[in-house]
Design a protein around this motif. Sequence first.
Motif, PDB file in Angstrom:
ATOM      1  N   ARG A   4       0.457  -0.771  -0.178  1.00  0.00           N
ATOM      2  CA  ARG A   4      -0.109   0.038  -0.078  1.00  0.00           C
ATOM      3  C   ARG A   4       0.780   0.952   0.273  1.00  0.00           C
ATOM      4  NH1 ARG A   4      -5.724  -0.044   2.286  1.00  0.00           N
ATOM      5  NH2 ARG A   4      -6.190  -2.056   1.869  1.00  0.00           N
ATOM      6  N   LYS A   5       0.389   2.234  -0.718  1.00  0.00           N
ATOM      7  CA  LYS A   5       0.735   3.507  -0.299  1.00  0.00           C
ATOM      8  C   LYS A   5       0.682   4.057   0.570  1.00  0.00           C
ATOM      9  CE  LYS A   5      -1.035   7.457  -1.550  1.00  0.00           C
ATOM     10  NZ  LYS A   5      -0.415   8.643  -0.388  1.00  0.00           N
ATOM     11  N   PRO A   6       2.857   4.187   1.365  1.00  0.00           N
ATOM     12  CA  PRO A   6       2.914   5.050   2.653  1.00  0.00           C
ATOM     13  C   PRO A   6       1.688   5.787   3.079  1.00  0.00           C
ATOM     14  CG  PRO A   6       4.554   4.037   1.320  1.00  0.00           C
ATOM     15  CD  PRO A   6       3.479   4.249   0.818  1.00  0.00           C
ATOM     16  N   PRO A   7       0.923   6.735   3.677  1.00  0.00           N
ATOM     17  CA  PRO A   7       0.365   8.002   4.667  1.00  0.00           C
ATOM     18  C   PRO A   7       1.855   9.324   3.899  1.00  0.00           C
ATOM     19  CG  PRO A   7       0.437   6.783   6.477  1.00  0.00           C
ATOM     20  CD  PRO A   7       1.617   5.835   5.165  1.00  0.00           C
ATOM     21  N   GLY A   8       1.215  10.156   3.851  1.00  0.00           N
ATOM     22  CA  GLY A   8       2.472  10.907   3.173  1.00  0.00           C
ATOM     23  C   GLY A   8       3.162  11.261   1.897  1.00  0.00           C
ATOM     24  N   VAL A   9       2.880   9.887   1.582  1.00  0.00           N
ATOM     25  CA  VAL A   9       4.096  10.364  -0.252  1.00  0.00           C
ATOM     26  C   VAL A   9       2.732  10.084  -1.046  1.00  0.00           C
ATOM     27  CG1 VAL A   9       5.462   8.907  -1.715  1.00  0.00           C
ATOM     28  CG2 VAL A   9       5.831   8.635   1.242  1.00  0.00           C
ATOM     29  N   SER A  10       3.153  11.329  -2.621  1.00  0.00           N
ATOM     30  CA  SER A  10       2.066  10.975  -3.582  1.00  0.00           C
ATOM     31  C   SER A  10       2.540  10.464  -3.359  1.00  0.00           C
ATOM     32  CB  SER A  10       2.683  12.197  -4.201  1.00  0.00           C
ATOM     33  OG  SER A  10       4.433  12.325  -4.934  1.00  0.00           O
ATOM     34  N   PHE A  11       1.249  10.559  -4.774  1.00  0.00           N
ATOM     35  CA  PHE A  11       0.607   9.035  -5.264  1.00  0.00           C
ATOM     36  C   PHE A  11       2.082   9.044  -6.680  1.00  0.00           C
ATOM     37  CE2 PHE A  11      -3.501   8.483  -3.909  1.00  0.00           C
ATOM     38  CZ  PHE A  11      -3.609   7.271  -3.590  1.00  0.00           C
ATOM     39  N   ASP A  16       6.618   5.826  -8.938  1.00  0.00           N
ATOM     40  CA  ASP A  16       7.510   6.241 -10.133  1.00  0.00           C
ATOM     41  C   ASP A  16       8.277   5.652  -9.371  1.00  0.00           C
ATOM     42  OD1 ASP A  16       6.985   8.254 -11.862  1.00  0.00           O
ATOM     43  OD2 ASP A  16       7.876  10.320 -10.538  1.00  0.00           O
ATOM     44  N   ARG A  17       8.986   5.683  -7.833  1.00  0.00           N
ATOM     45  CA  ARG A  17       9.723   4.233  -7.159  1.00  0.00           C
ATOM     46  C   ARG A  17       9.325   2.798  -7.483  1.00  0.00           C
ATOM     47  NH1 ARG A  17       7.878   3.936  -1.645  1.00  0.00           N
ATOM     48  NH2 ARG A  17       7.642   1.631  -1.656  1.00  0.00           N
ATOM     49  N   GLN A  18       8.317   2.530  -7.786  1.00  0.00           N
ATOM     50  CA  GLN A  18       7.841   1.131  -8.012  1.00  0.00           C
ATOM     51  C   GLN A  18       8.017   0.541  -9.326  1.00  0.00           C
ATOM     52  OE1 GLN A  18       3.516   1.059  -7.200  1.00  0.00           O
ATOM     53  NE2 GLN A  18       4.331  -0.324  -5.506  1.00  0.00           N
ATOM     54  N   ILE A  19       7.833   2.006 -10.060  1.00  0.00           N
ATOM     55  CA  ILE A  19       8.549   1.730 -11.636  1.00  0.00           C
ATOM     56  C   ILE A  19       9.829   1.123 -11.457  1.00  0.00           C
ATOM     57  CG2 ILE A  19       8.936   2.378 -14.160  1.00  0.00           C
ATOM     58  CD1 ILE A  19       6.001   3.837 -13.636  1.00  0.00           C
ATOM     59  N   ARG A  20      11.381   2.492 -11.018  1.00  0.00           N
ATOM     60  CA  ARG A  20      12.258   2.266 -10.783  1.00  0.00           C
ATOM     61  C   ARG A  20      12.607   0.850 -10.128  1.00  0.00           C
ATOM     62  NH1 ARG A  20      15.662   3.427  -7.154  1.00  0.00           N
ATOM     63  NH2 ARG A  20      13.167   4.750  -5.926  1.00  0.00           N
ATOM     64  N   GLU A  21      12.545   0.370  -9.231  1.00  0.00           N
ATOM     65  CA  GLU A  21      12.470  -0.248  -8.353  1.00  0.00           C
ATOM     66  C   GLU A  21      12.414  -2.152  -9.667  1.00  0.00           C
ATOM     67  OE1 GLU A  21      10.612  -1.043  -4.431  1.00  0.00           O
ATOM     68  OE2 GLU A  21      11.855   0.895  -3.620  1.00  0.00           O
ATOM     69  N   ALA A  22      10.803  -1.921  -9.721  1.00  0.00           N
ATOM     70  CA  ALA A  22      11.671  -3.151 -10.820  1.00  0.00           C
ATOM     71  C   ALA A  22      11.697  -2.933 -12.042  1.00  0.00           C
ATOM     72  CB  ALA A  22       9.300  -2.736 -11.419  1.00  0.00           C
ATOM     73  N   THR A  23      12.639  -1.729 -12.916  1.00  0.00           N
ATOM     74  CA  THR A  23      13.344  -1.519 -14.022  1.00  0.00           C
ATOM     75  C   THR A  23      14.419  -2.484 -13.324  1.00  0.00           C
ATOM     76  OG1 THR A  23      12.060   0.334 -14.785  1.00  0.00           O
ATOM     77  CG2 THR A  23      14.209  -0.290 -15.741  1.00  0.00           C
ATOM     78  N   GLU A  24      14.801  -2.276 -11.910  1.00  0.00           N
ATOM     79  CA  GLU A  24      16.269  -2.395 -11.428  1.00  0.00           C
ATOM     80  C   GLU A  24      16.164  -4.001 -11.722  1.00  0.00           C
ATOM     81  OE1 GLU A  24      17.179  -0.074  -7.785  1.00  0.00           O
ATOM     82  OE2 GLU A  24      17.189   2.238  -9.355  1.00  0.00           O
TER      83      GLU A  24
END
Length: 158
Positions: A4-11, A16-24
């Motif tokens: 789940r999206k952590p509170p306080g972090v924009s969608f 973008d972080r999930q895409i970057r990690e999957a690319t890595e």
Amino acid sequence: MTERKPPGVSFETWIDRQIREATERGEFDDLPGTGRPLPGEGRPHDEMWWIKQKMQAENLSFPLPGTLALRKEAEESRAAAVDARTEAEARRIIGDINDKIRESYGKSLSGPPLVQPLIDVEEVLADWRTRRPVEEKPARAPEPPRERRSFFRRFRNG
């Protein structure tokens, strides 16, 4: 499954972080269609694109209602008659579709109300003739005049 999206972090930053990690991790390597343009790119937007794509993938077709199918067949027959090889073939094509149209007058066909007029054979043949060059018969070479001999001369000279 993603967390789940952590509170306080924009969608946006979370995605973008999930895409970057999957690319890595290499999860986007060797995907089918990599480097190719998206299908349908540059075409106008079609709301029914997914239905058309599914029908094409399944090799399905949707039958037209009776009145529209008759109209389409009449248009195709007219074009076929204009492209026919001979005048007799063009007449036969138009005669066949006119018979179908006459049959439809007594039936109740599905689809929007439509009375398909008969195709004018002479109009189609006029189009057929304009598309064909007039074949000129080759001119005969004049025959040389025969020597006229009287009956008696032919008899004497044998």
